[in-house]
Write an enzyme that holds these catalytic residues in place. Structure first.
Site, mmCIF file in Angstrom:
data_model
loop_
_atom_site.group_PDB
_atom_site.id
_atom_site.type_symbol
_atom_site.label_atom_id
_atom_site.label_comp_id
_atom_site.label_asym_id
_atom_site.label_seq_id
_atom_site.Cartn_x
_atom_site.Cartn_y
_atom_site.Cartn_z
ATOM 1 N N CYS A 1 -5.685 -2.700 2.251
ATOM 2 C CA CYS A 1 -5.348 -2.626 3.690
ATOM 3 C C CYS A 1 -6.512 -2.919 4.634
ATOM 4 O O CYS A 1 -6.912 -4.062 4.783
ATOM 5 C CB CYS A 1 -4.698 -1.271 3.994
ATOM 6 S SG CYS A 1 -3.805 -1.301 5.587
ATOM 7 N N LYS B 1 -9.789 2.462 -2.282
ATOM 8 C CA LYS B 1 -9.964 1.799 -0.979
ATOM 9 C C LYS B 1 -11.376 2.016 -0.437
ATOM 10 O O LYS B 1 -11.826 3.150 -0.276
ATOM 11 C CB LYS B 1 -8.921 2.389 -0.018
ATOM 12 C CG LYS B 1 -8.814 1.747 1.347
ATOM 13 C CD LYS B 1 -7.563 2.289 2.063
ATOM 14 C CE LYS B 1 -7.363 1.746 3.447
ATOM 15 N NZ LYS B 1 -6.071 2.187 4.029
ATOM 16 N N GLU C 1 0.839 -1.205 0.000
ATOM 17 C CA GLU C 1 0.000 0.000 0.000
ATOM 18 C C GLU C 1 0.880 1.265 0.000
ATOM 19 O O GLU C 1 1.832 1.361 0.781
ATOM 20 C CB GLU C 1 -0.895 0.012 1.237
ATOM 21 C CG GLU C 1 -1.895 1.172 1.243
ATOM 22 C CD GLU C 1 -2.701 1.250 2.539
ATOM 23 O OE1 GLU C 1 -2.235 0.724 3.561
ATOM 24 O OE2 GLU C 1 -3.795 1.840 2.510
#
Lengths: 411, 411
Positions: free
Chosen positions: A252, A215, A140
């Site tokens: 993540c 994300k 990330e």
């Protein structure tokens, strides 16, 4: 902490809070300390190698091994099992994950910091290319320190458009090695008011940009709050159909959300990547659990990548651990690895060093396990569509059956 | 395999397929073979004991230990950590799980088999009672051999109404020890055409029946198919509000379905029990993953119970493992344990012996971790309600972004 070139820099020291233990790899620790038959038994449970199955080690070209030795990065490669089918040829894909620490102190000029990371990654990407990796995923926000813990706005300068210099840097490797590359960056969306996103760019094996995913779930953990910089993604749950299979990216913190993993599965993903940046005290015990659970539940491969090292910032900050202000978020513990639909998993890369982990996976295994375990067939999605729709309503009432004798005193 | 009284019976031999290893407990194996500091480090990763936290061992009354020694069942007890709060008192609940093998060969008269299980369980339940257990959970279909692998209909005779003799047997312990008991039985629903269900009965601490939950997801794994006997439950995802907290039951195969775990969480469960009957070759590598993932993702405690031993049937059958017909499903590997919302977990009970595992849990930990990690707040349920509603439609089209250069040859 030692950098890959052997030089010790103050900026990479291990935290002294006692929470981070000294070993480099659980797998190696057990292998060195257990008798062979015990090691085999423990591996069976920990890595899911049931039924006499074994992860085969892959022999990589000497040039890759030489780069690993020369640059001091961990290099591991495995091959997952799958049955031969009668009507489909095997669809074996070689997948690579790169974990790394940053290359310069966070006090260095930003452009220098970024370029130094490029420079550091180049030989590791070359090792992947030399090894014939088909799909490569970086960690990330690989092109910058993970500065979101500071809550300082100046780090936004690292952000780039989807076709910015980090993408351009990777496109040349994609072409050179005929490789799909997943690049998780801090994105600045020029055409929408220069807003910032946490975005994975998918670069095709011809160097073209196939698309992006933003994300979906943004962490607020204690007072660590990434929504200081970017909010929840607006790109849904896309699956990218590449030359080497259908892939998706769960960035993540999204790994803590089983629904996020599920959605990529419903859209047909065969490999879901989880580029991460996460530290020991917060999440290390969850790390071997969540992606592997997703691989089992959704009958796909999961690929977990985490960054390495401790990043020291100029100004101390608090970071959700309840401690007084300090200049680092903690140790990014690496430990990148793969999980398979049959519940097996590879050992993890080092907790402390840069690394490249490679796995050969026959994507046919996904459907084989859908057929064997029948999770989709038995999933009763109608129940859950209904429940979630009801749950969203302000007047939702949970299904609770109370003991009518709840307030009766015991005799 | 040795029975708890030390007598060796042919019916309980370990399978000879090489897949089942000899060790009794992963925790004990590591403790005996690793140096103390290594053991501590490995435990930190495997059991999630970060930040210097430790599971405290609980001292149980001598009478419980004496029963364990005398009857040869494994007995372990731990206490999870939680923060003290300023406005709420701790809500500490003592929870117990019992795992056991059957007591007589499957060829014995059915009533004898059932009564022998009652007899075998009595001292273990007494040990739980003597230890002050507040909520006790038995394994799936504890009152019979897990005969569903045979596909023979005669085993249906074991089925009982919710208020049948197995419930009555447990009700007296519930009253005696002021204990909530979760009893997973094969249910015959007299008032609905005598149909059969796989059902958990929740007995209140006054001996009353609070309610029941029927298994939501029914396994079809290879040619192992429990829907030969019963189909998907019709009781939703109830949470039972008991004297000791809000509990729910995710029966066996339901643990592979993250949505099932989620639904109990949305309805407010603080502890979700997973009474199971599952064998080594199929599921052992998934066993430490799924309930623990659910505890993390849903901020509740999870309690995993599995039966013990190998059950030999009179008539050979095939059981989804691709092997010729044979008389057993495989080794039920016990390994019952607890998982907590902070990602920690207890060691597991023996893989081979009957056992009672006890844990003290402060239910305040659930909300503490909801607040800390913010999973519900960041869950975006609206996205998933919408996706599942669309997925149910016959014309659902997955969100796929195809590489436009997919069929271009590499230069």
């Amino acid at each position: 902490m030692e950098k890959s070139n052997g030089e010790v820099k103050e900026e990479f020291k291990a935290p002294s809070d006692g929470s981070v233990c000294g070993f480099d790899s659980l797998h190696r620790l057990l292998k060195e300390n257990l008798k062979p038959q015990h090691f085999q038994e423990v591996s069976r449970i920990i890595h899911g190698l049931n039924c006499g199955k074994a992860l085969k080690a892959i022999t990589l070209p000497k040039s890759a091994a030489a780069l690993s030795l020369d640059r001091g990065f961990d290099l591991q490669a495995f091959s997952f099992n799958a049955e031969k089918e009668l009507l489909r040829e095997p669809r074996i894909v070689r997948v690579g994950l790169i974990q790394n620490s940053i290359a310069l102190p966070t006090t260095a000029p930003f452009l220098d910091q970024k370029r130094a990371i490029f420079e550091k990654l180049e030989p590791i990407i070359d090792a992947a290319g030399a090894s014939g990796v088909n799909i490569l995923c970086l960690q990330e926000a690989w092109m910058m320190p993970f500065a979101f813990c500071t809550r300082e706005k100046r780090w936004c300068e690292f952000a780039e458009p989807v076709d910015g210099e980090s993408t351009k840097f990777l496109q040349k490797f994609a072409v050179k090695y005929n490789m799909v590359i997943i690049s998780s960056i801090l994105e600045r969306d020029i055409n929408h008011g220069e807003v910032i996103w946490n975005t994975a760019v998918v670069i095709g094996n011809h160097g073209n940009i196939i698309g992006k995913h933003r994300k979906n779930h943004i962490p607020r953990i204690g007072d660590f709050n990434e929504s200081t910089y970017y909010v929840e993604g607006n790109t849904g749950h896309p699956v990218f159909e590449t030359a080497y299979g259908k892939i998706a990216i769960n960035i993540c913190y999204g790994r803590h959300h089983p629904l996020n993993w599920l959605a990529f599965g419903l859209n047909g993903a065969e490999i879901v990547f989880n580029p991460s940046a996460t530290v020991g005290e917060l999440s290390e015990p969850m790390w071997p659990i969540e992606a592997r659970n997703a691989a089992i539940a959704n009958s796909y491969f999961a690929a977990s990548v985490n960054r390495v090292g401790t990043e020291i910032y100029p100004n101390p900050f608090t970071s959700g651990d309840g401690k007084p202000a300090h200049p680092d978020l903690g140790l990014f513990y690496g430990s990148s690895h793969f999980s398979a639909p049959d519940a097996s998993s590879t050992p993890s890369l080092s907790r402390n060093r840069d690394g490249l982990i490679i796995a050969d996976m026959d994507l046919n295994l996904c459907r084989q396990y859908k057929d064997k375990w029948g999770f989709r067939m038995t999933a009763r999605y109608d129940l859950y569509a209904d429940l979630l729709a009801r749950y969203l309503k302000p007047d939702f009432e949970p299904q609770v059956i109370s003991d009518p004798l709840l307030h009766k005193k015991s005799s």
